[in-house]
Write an enzyme that holds these catalytic residues in place. Sequence first.
Site, PDB file in Angstrom:
ATOM      1  CG  HIS A   1       2.224  -2.740  -3.749  1.00  0.00           C
ATOM      2  ND1 HIS A   1       2.745  -1.749  -4.538  1.00  0.00           N
ATOM      3  CD2 HIS A   1       1.598  -3.601  -4.598  1.00  0.00           C
ATOM      4  CE1 HIS A   1       2.444  -1.981  -5.805  1.00  0.00           C
ATOM      5  NE2 HIS A   1       1.747  -3.112  -5.868  1.00  0.00           N
ATOM      6  CD  GLU A   2      -0.052  -7.003  -3.528  1.00  0.00           C
ATOM      7  OE1 GLU A   2      -1.193  -6.944  -4.046  1.00  0.00           O
ATOM      8  OE2 GLU A   2       0.992  -6.997  -4.204  1.00  0.00           O
TER       9      GLU A   2
ATOM     10  CG  HIS B   1      -3.289  -3.419  -5.672  1.00  0.00           C
ATOM     11  ND1 HIS B   1      -3.350  -2.484  -6.678  1.00  0.00           N
ATOM     12  CD2 HIS B   1      -2.025  -3.931  -5.705  1.00  0.00           C
ATOM     13  CE1 HIS B   1      -2.170  -2.419  -7.293  1.00  0.00           C
ATOM     14  NE2 HIS B   1      -1.356  -3.280  -6.711  1.00  0.00           N
TER      15      HIS B   1
END
Length: 445
Positions: free
Chosen positions: A18-19, A22
């Site tokens: 997920h990170e 980003h």
Amino acid sequence: MLTLLAFIVTLGLLVTVHEYGHYWVAKRCGIKVQTFSIGFGKPLLTWQRGETTWQLAMLPLGGYVKMLDEREAPVAPFEQHRAFNQQHPWKKIAVVLAGPMANLILACALYAGLNGYGFDAMRAVAGQVAVDSPAARAGIRSGDEIVRVGEHDIETWDQLFIALIDEAGGDTPIEMKVRSPGEGERTVALPPVAVSQISPQLPTSLGLLVAPLSSRIAQVTPGSAAARAGLRAGDTIVALDGLRLKDWSALQAEIARRGGQAVELTVKRDGQEVALTATPEVATVDGRKVGRLGVVPSLDQTRWAAQRVHLQYGPVEAIGQGLSKAWTYARITLVMFGRMLVGAAPLDQISGPVTIAVYAGESARAGIGVYIDYLALISLSLAVLNLLPIPLLDGGHLMYHTAELLTGRPVPARLEAIGQRIGLALLLGLMALALFNDFNRFLPG
């Protein structure tokens, strides 16, 4: 130890993906990323890679990517063009969407990979049909194999579930083709399924149960009609009032309509047939009076083994099946969350880290295929829930940046701060509810 390890791998992998989503998009947009953290709080391990500090922190329940931003600290003039707050709204939206999209891509890839590698599944056979259920009233019998639902060809229990979801929401009966052993195919019609009925228990709510049950007794409830009649664990009920019984469904149907009436049971015990007399108790289920004997049936191991099948797809079909499954489960997640918001579904379905840990451990013990399937489901849930328009979540930031795109100016700092406080309160309340449900679910008493 396996549960703890599976939990760490599950959460660590999903948060990292997920990170990293980003991070990857931020770097492509020319934004400076200062910190990439897995976990919150005090760093336990740090290392430098380029201009970014990478770290593992003490609290492993999440992570974050810290970008250069003038709203958090002064930025040197020569780096202002690399600050997040200076970017065009489309770039901000891209960075925010990248985290959930990374989890969504991971889920699709895991499903597709599992389909290509091959996995064990359960054939779409009605192991059991609940008495007086929609499935029973439609004419589906225990042992029937569902081969088609609407326009969907069915092979496995998962495909049956997905097809029922796709057919939900209409006002016409759901046409199904079923195949009975030795009788060929026939067409039946289930009543329409409303969107409000969509849940992970949809087949069960229609009366379709995967586990085939036998008339062999696994447990007798103390003080029940069965206990008073002298039934024991290990007995097999083979006839009722002279009527020979094929399986548990037949016995259950007869007992259900004979509440309060004395019946003669023929029981096979230690190789001998014994006659016993029982009077089923009368119970009220959904406003109806039904008979209850008070026994727990055994799983029919022969039929259960016959229902298992190994599936493997070619590359194109594996991807298509994976995308279809991801889309269906994403829809279920959104529908269930919406139903909970309006009070149409119980809040005890919200789960927290304890539940994730327990099921991660159980799926790991069940085999690599089951664990990968569970990992994909949690990744998908993380993607969907992060897109909800709640401040502090990606969906909340997406809401702010969309407003900036439409109005031409950033959301006022004061309004954003109020939203952050509301979002924090909502998330703390949600976490408290999730932990409360976890403790109720797994702690004794």
